[in-house]
Design an enzyme around this catalytic site. Structure first.
Site, PDB file in Angstrom:
ATOM      1  N   GLY A 138      25.437  42.380  36.051  1.00  0.00           N
ATOM      2  CA  GLY A 138      24.106  42.214  35.319  1.00  0.00           C
ATOM      3  C   GLY A 138      22.738  41.832  36.077  1.00  0.00           C
TER       4      GLY A 138
ATOM      5  N   GLU B  49      35.181  42.073  40.039  1.00  0.00           N
ATOM      6  CA  GLU B  49      33.581  42.034  39.564  1.00  0.00           C
ATOM      7  C   GLU B  49      32.996  40.623  40.417  1.00  0.00           C
ATOM      8  OE1 GLU B  49      33.086  44.279  35.719  1.00  0.00           O
ATOM      9  OE2 GLU B  49      33.355  42.023  35.321  1.00  0.00           O
TER      10      GLU B  49
ATOM     11  N   GLU C 180      32.028  36.019  32.322  1.00  0.00           N
ATOM     12  CA  GLU C 180      31.330  35.502  31.204  1.00  0.00           C
ATOM     13  C   GLU C 180      32.183  34.831  30.403  1.00  0.00           C
ATOM     14  OE1 GLU C 180      29.354  39.285  29.720  1.00  0.00           O
ATOM     15  OE2 GLU C 180      28.531  39.196  31.768  1.00  0.00           O
TER      16      GLU C 180
ATOM     17  N   SER D  43      26.986  45.866  38.267  1.00  0.00           N
ATOM     18  CA  SER D  43      25.707  46.593  38.409  1.00  0.00           C
ATOM     19  C   SER D  43      25.967  47.830  39.105  1.00  0.00           C
ATOM     20  CB  SER D  43      24.643  45.841  39.571  1.00  0.00           C
ATOM     21  OG  SER D  43      24.329  44.569  38.758  1.00  0.00           O
TER      22      SER D  43
ATOM     23  N   HIS E 104      37.162  38.126  31.737  1.00  0.00           N
ATOM     24  CA  HIS E 104      35.851  38.563  32.239  1.00  0.00           C
ATOM     25  C   HIS E 104      34.965  37.040  32.774  1.00  0.00           C
ATOM     26  CE1 HIS E 104      31.704  39.768  32.374  1.00  0.00           C
ATOM     27  NE2 HIS E 104      32.013  40.920  32.441  1.00  0.00           N
TER      28      HIS E 104
ATOM     29  N   ASN F 264      31.984  48.432  29.337  1.00  0.00           N
ATOM     30  CA  ASN F 264      31.895  47.092  28.708  1.00  0.00           C
ATOM     31  C   ASN F 264      30.556  46.916  28.027  1.00  0.00           C
ATOM     32  OD1 ASN F 264      31.899  44.417  28.038  1.00  0.00           O
ATOM     33  ND2 ASN F 264      32.199  43.663  30.027  1.00  0.00           N
TER      34      ASN F 264
ATOM     35  N   LYS G 256      29.848  44.798  25.932  1.00  0.00           N
ATOM     36  CA  LYS G 256      29.509  43.272  25.818  1.00  0.00           C
ATOM     37  C   LYS G 256      28.711  43.099  24.375  1.00  0.00           C
ATOM     38  CE  LYS G 256      28.833  42.696  30.619  1.00  0.00           C
ATOM     39  NZ  LYS G 256      28.078  42.154  31.693  1.00  0.00           N
TER      40      LYS G 256
HETATM   41  P1  PGA Z   1      26.993  45.094  34.524  1.00  0.00           P
HETATM   42  O1  PGA Z   1      28.111  44.588  33.995  1.00  0.00           O
HETATM   43  O2  PGA Z   1      27.488  46.638  35.245  1.00  0.00           O
HETATM   44  O3  PGA Z   1      25.909  45.300  33.599  1.00  0.00           O
HETATM   45  O4  PGA Z   1      26.567  44.382  35.977  1.00  0.00           O
HETATM   46  C1  PGA Z   1      29.594  44.671  34.326  1.00  0.00           C
HETATM   47  C2  PGA Z   1      30.371  43.838  33.645  1.00  0.00           C
HETATM   48  O5  PGA Z   1      30.321  42.636  33.480  1.00  0.00           O
HETATM   49  O6  PGA Z   1      31.593  44.307  33.220  1.00  0.00           O
END
Ligand code: PGA
Length: 260
Positions: free
Chosen positions: A185, A179, A109, A223, A107, A9, A11
């Site tokens: 993140g 998640e 976000e 992460s 997601h 991903n 983003k």
């Molecule tokens: P990250 O993001 O690996 O940077 O924590 C994962 C995600 O949001 O899909």
């Protein structure tokens, strides 16, 4: 579908030059002698939609196919509607037409920053399935919910609400990504044991909804780093990962793929 999947991903990162370089570096990493990518693992790249065409061309030109490797494409979001006057939106059919196989849906976000609710998410899952895309449905609790002992119940509710429109013959197309919001993140992954416990719970919940839970991919995101990937993927109910930050570096992403 096989049960194992690693999805990148990106983003809102990257541009055309970044895409060209990353795919070249990733190809070199995945095809070098002794790279040992298990051919039971599917790998998917979800760039920003404007970079899909560049990604597709980059993959077509790469030597991956010569090594028997396929990287699939996907989008990070799509519209809850099939077509029409929805300025700025991209439909599932358009993503499929661009060669996409997967779509990230719900997601955290998007839930938090774009106000996506469970109704919209359930419609997006249905749009994916109607267009032959595999939804990667994201679920997960906030830190507050975890501290209040509500991680399982939050995930149950999200699954129940998002999967109302799945037909019995479509279950195997659905991927679930656990998640935990507090791990995304932040550099702090869930421990392998905590993640495994929720993944087990997700499979039990899917079975209760009538899904063939043992045949479905349930992947972990939040992460994931090369150092933590192996332990996470060694858990019996963790079938791979949804990778954010570490997918922007060819070396890290390739070692996470190899860890699966
Ligand atoms: P990250 O993001 O690996 O940077 O924590 C994962 C995600 O949001 O899909």
């Amino acid at each position: 579908m096989g049960r194992r999947l690693i999805a990148a991903n990106w983003k809102m990162h990257g541009n055309r030059e970044f895409t060209r370089r990353l795919l070249a570096d990733l190809t070199a990493e995945l095809t070098r002698p002794g790279a040992c990518l298990d051919n039971g693992v599917e790998v998917a790249i979800m760039p920003p939609s404007l970079l899909l065409a560049d990604c597709r061309r980059g993959l077509e030109k790469s030597s991956l196919a010569l090594h028997g490797l396929t990287l699939f494409l996907g989008v990070q979001n799509l519209a809850r509607w099939s077509e029409g006057a929805y300025t700025g939106e991209i439909s599932a059919a358009m993503a499929a037409d661009q060669g996409c196989r997967f779509a990230i849906i719900g997601h955290s976000e998007r839930r938090q920053l774009m106000g996506e609710d469970d109704q919209a998410i359930s419609e997006k899952v249905a749009q994916c399935l109607a267009s032959g895309l595999k939804p990667i449905l994201c679920v997960g609790e906030t830190l507050q919910e975890r501290e209040d002992g509500q991680a399982f119940s939050r995930v149950t509710a999200q699954l129940q609400q998002a999967l109302t429109q799945v037909n019995p013959d479509q279950w195997q197309q659905v991927v679930i990504a656990y998640e935990p919001v507090w791990a995304i993140g932040t550099g702090v992954s869930a421990s392998a044991e905590d993640a495994q416990a929720v993944h087990r719970h997700i499979r039990v919940t899917l079975a209760a909804l009538g899904a063939p839970a043992q045949e479905m991919a349930v992947i972990y995101g939040g992460s994931v780093k090369p150092e933590t990937a192996k332990q996470l993927f060694a858990q019996p109910d963790i079938d791979g990962g949804l990778i954010g930050g570490a997918s922007l570096d060819a070396n890290s992403f390739a070692s996470i793929c190899r860890a699966c």
